[in-house]
Design a protein around this motif. Structure first.
Motif, short mmCIF file in Angstrom:
data_model
loop_
_atom_site.label_atom_id
_atom_site.label_comp_id
_atom_site.label_asym_id
_atom_site.label_seq_id
_atom_site.Cartn_x
_atom_site.Cartn_y
_atom_site.Cartn_z
N GLU A 107 68.92 49.67 42.35
CA GLU A 107 67.64 49.50 41.67
C GLU A 107 67.44 50.65 40.69
O GLU A 107 67.43 51.82 41.07
CB GLU A 107 66.48 49.47 42.66
N MET A 124 64.02 45.52 44.63
CA MET A 124 64.69 44.80 43.56
C MET A 124 65.41 43.62 44.17
O MET A 124 66.06 43.75 45.20
CB MET A 124 65.70 45.70 42.86
N MET A 181 72.06 45.97 38.74
CA MET A 181 72.01 44.93 39.76
C MET A 181 73.38 44.40 40.12
O MET A 181 73.59 43.89 41.22
CB MET A 181 71.10 43.79 39.31
N ARG A 212 72.20 40.74 43.37
CA ARG A 212 70.84 41.25 43.20
C ARG A 212 70.14 41.47 44.54
O ARG A 212 69.14 42.20 44.59
CB ARG A 212 70.00 40.28 42.36
N VAL A 261 68.35 53.63 44.87
CA VAL A 261 67.39 53.64 43.75
C VAL A 261 67.72 54.82 42.86
O VAL A 261 67.95 55.93 43.35
CB VAL A 261 65.94 53.78 44.26
N ASP A 305 69.37 46.43 33.57
CA ASP A 305 69.14 45.50 34.68
C ASP A 305 70.45 44.89 35.16
O ASP A 305 70.73 44.88 36.36
CB ASP A 305 68.19 44.39 34.24
N LYS A 357 62.02 43.41 34.15
CA LYS A 357 62.63 42.39 34.98
C LYS A 357 62.69 41.05 34.23
O LYS A 357 61.71 40.65 33.60
CB LYS A 357 61.86 42.22 36.29
N ARG A 379 64.89 52.44 38.00
CA ARG A 379 63.47 52.55 37.67
C ARG A 379 63.30 53.41 36.42
O ARG A 379 63.98 54.43 36.28
CB ARG A 379 62.68 53.15 38.83
N GLU A 405 59.15 46.10 41.64
CA GLU A 405 58.40 47.07 42.45
C GLU A 405 57.01 47.24 41.85
O GLU A 405 56.86 47.32 40.63
CB GLU A 405 59.09 48.45 42.45
N ASN A 441 60.51 39.77 42.36
CA ASN A 441 61.59 40.70 42.00
C ASN A 441 60.96 41.90 41.32
O ASN A 441 60.28 41.75 40.31
CB ASN A 441 62.57 40.00 41.04
#
Length: 631
Positions: free
Chosen positions: A509, A1, A504, A31, A360, A500, A145, A511, A77, A75
């Protein structure tokens, strides 16, 4: 990220000052605190801030392709990068790193703009092709993102992961778009179709943009869409098995990381499902965290603790006071644009807690939109049955008249709040849904606006775009169209923006395995009875997870993060509410009728009505205007 930024000259390839792009990246240091880089060539500059997750030392950016022809900033994954790496290597690609960034470059060189359809994950990236002199920008399917764009007066296009990156550029104009104010008051956020600033846009989810020097600015091209037009057939047991397989694949693919990994755990269906499947896959206790409140009616930590014990997770919980309004200014700084989802406060707190032990964290976001998990979906399903029985010529006058005289009962238990349902039934399915998800209804907005602002707004109404989206959706039913609107409008504009920015902000990060596009496409193909049945949403998903989770978790009423803003505006924030009506930045704009707004504020403070959502909305707008230096 990470965070990305860049400048591209559309006409003449003028030199770009690398310090200018570095400043844009530095505005997003949260970030990517682990590394930075800027690359320039005639007419282009790319910048990057890195949060190291995979291949910690081997994938610095901006990253060149092995042949030096292409340059990438990225930016996100890519969860299938290992499979793609094997496929691309078989076709002759060479790799110098172990990460996913170089796989994007190789995919671009093999498939060009079509490479995005091969990528499974969350992403926003820019690739500059030095031979073709093109810049390719792309955003992931669901808009996990972000990517902001702005044409500047020197003929260049600036882009960045957050609006604050563009605000660091001295040529960016800071003129408020009055239509964005209308949108914000309608929805509580500025949707991806617009920005708070004139001239600034957002690359839509599932879209890409290919720019060439000397060519006109093209429109973004849609490369992915979800369709509700087809219905999957099969036995319930077979659909259950397929769903469980997709969920397992989605969770396991998002557990790949070279840093500590964990999960948010609220004790609801979605986060509990993710934790259950993580525990099934992991050889170590899953790290989980939850936030509770010191008021019993708002606290869900008991459910989270129950799941943590069941799956033997390494669980951490923290209680916060409902009077946690000190972070309001911090929230305004995170979001740049006004953002009125009050659950952003507890979301920030759970991200801060998670970041103490992991880099994460997996979340349960997305299942409600995909599987019809919100109460409004159940209502939409039922209301459409009424609409099918009564023609508009009867519904309009009858339900409109009843809704007009029925008292607005915000104080009442939810089943007794019939006014909104009556007004919803007055219109067609799309109009009813637009009203159900709205923050401030059109009649209230019109009563608040000043005459001057009504002229600025003109004929535009925030609901028009949503109605067009729903009526043009690849769908069969009103429920289909409602979910389509959620996935295209509400999800990227509210839920994913909230997660987000709050994650950030603390360099975490997040997910979302339940937003795997294959899972979304599967859910969209399910018959309505597999989504809503017996007054319950997410029917098939809950049935599938019964082998893992107790009924007490699966079938308890949905709560979510609750923030006691009504009490705040009658207590510690009462003076802030009064300042919104007279003296604050928002009051000085002249957009709102001061006398009407003062009446709304005093009604709430006196307890004669509950205007807390509107007051929170206006307070966050005021904070954003102040930060933008507009008023």
């Amino acid at each position: 990220m990470c965070g990305i930024a860049g400048i591209y000259h559309l006409e003449t390839p003028k030199p770009v000052d690398p310090q200018r792009v570095a400043a844009m990246c530095d505005a997003m240091i949260h970030r990517g605190p682990d590394g930075q880089g800027v690359w320039t060539a005639p007419g282009v500059a790319l910048g990057h801030r890195r949060l190291s997750i995979i291949d910690l030392a081997g994938s610095p950016q901006p990253m060149p392709s092995p042949d030096g022809r292409a340059m990438l900033v990225f930016n996100g994954e890519i969860y299938n990068y290992r499979e793609l790496r094997r496929e691309l290597r078989e076709s002759g690609a060479e790799f110098r790193t172990d990460g996913d960034s170089e796989v994007i470059l190789a995919a671009w060189q093999r498939w060009g703009p079509d490479c995005v359809s091969r990528l499974h994950g969350m992403f926003a990236f820019a690739i500059y092709d030095l031979e073709a002199r093109t810049l390719f920008l792309a955003r992931d399917r669901l808009g996990v993102k972000p990517l902001f764009l702005a044409p500047l007066s020197d003929g260049s296009l600036a882009f960045g992961s957050e609006l604050k990156a563009l605000l660091a550029h001295p040529l960016l104009r800071r003129d408020i778009d009055p239509l964005a104010i209308e949108d914000y008051l309608a929805w509580g956020y500025v949707p991806d179709t617009r920005s708070i600033l004139k001239g600034v846009t957002k690359l839509p989810a599932g879209h890409s943009l290919l720019l060439r020097h000397g060519a006109p600015m093209p429109r973004p091209a849609q490369w992915w869409n979800v369709s509700f037009a087809e219905r999957r057939k099969g036995k319930v047991d077979d659909l259950e098995a397929e769903l469980l397989h997709l969920m397992r694949e989605a969770v396991s693919s998002r557990m790949v990381a070279d840093v500590p990994l964990g999960a948010f755990l609220s004790g609801g269906v979605d986060s509990s499902s993710v934790v259950a499947l993580m525990a099934e896959k992991s050889t170590q206790p899953v790290k989980t965290c939850s936030i509770g409140f010191d008021v019993a009616a708002l606290d869900e930590t008991g459910y989270a603790t129950q799941i943590a014990r069941q799956f033997a997770t390494d669980h951490r919980a923290r209680q916060v006071s409902p009077d946690d309004f000190e972070a309001i200014d911090q929230l305004a700084a995170m979001f740049d644009e006004p953002f009125a989802d009050a659950s952003a406060l507890p979301t920030l707190r759970v991200c801060q807690l998670a970041r103490e032990s992991v880099t994460v964290a997996l979340s349960g976001d997305g299942a409600d939109e995909a599987f019809a998990g919100y109460r409004r979906h159940v209502f939409q399903h039922g209301e459409d049955r009424v609409r099918s029985l009564l023609p508009q010529a009867i519904r309009g006058p009858v339900f409109g008249a009843l809704g007009a005289i029925y008292p607005k009962a915000d104080w009442a238990p939810r089943p007794l709040r019939a006014r909104s349902t009556l007004l919803s039934l007055e219109g067609d399915s799309a109009e009813g849904y637009a009203r159900s998800i709205g923050f401030t209804p059109p009649e209230l907005r019109d009563g608040l606006y000043s005459g001057d602002f009504r002229k600025l707004r003109g004929d535009y109404r925030a609901e028009h775009g949503l109605l067009e989206l729903m009526r043009g959706a690849p769908a069969r039913s009103g429920l289909d169209r409602a979910q389509y609107a959620d996935l295209k409008h509400w999800l990227p504009g509210d839920i994913l923006t909230k997660v987000d920015r709050t994650s950030m902000a603390v360099s975490l990060e997040a997910r979302e395995p339940l937003l795997d596009h294959r899972l979304i496409e599967f859910a969209a193909s399910l018959p309505e009875s597999m989504r809503v049945r017996g007054g319950q949403g997410k029917w098939l998903m809950k049935r599938t997870m019964r082998r893992f989770l107790p009924d007490q978790i699966l079938y308890r009423p949905k709560q979510g993060f609750v923030t006691p803003i009504a009490q705040w505006f009658r207590g510690p924030l009462a003076q802030s509410a009064r300042e919104i009506a007279s003296g604050a930045a928002l009051a000085r704009t002249g957009w709102l009728d001061g006398a009407r707004l003062t009446g709304v504020v005093e009604e709430h403070i006196a307890g004669r009505a509950d205007h807390s959502r509107l007051l929170w909305q206006l307070l966050m707008l005021d904070k954003s205007l102040t930060r933008l230096g507009i008023a």
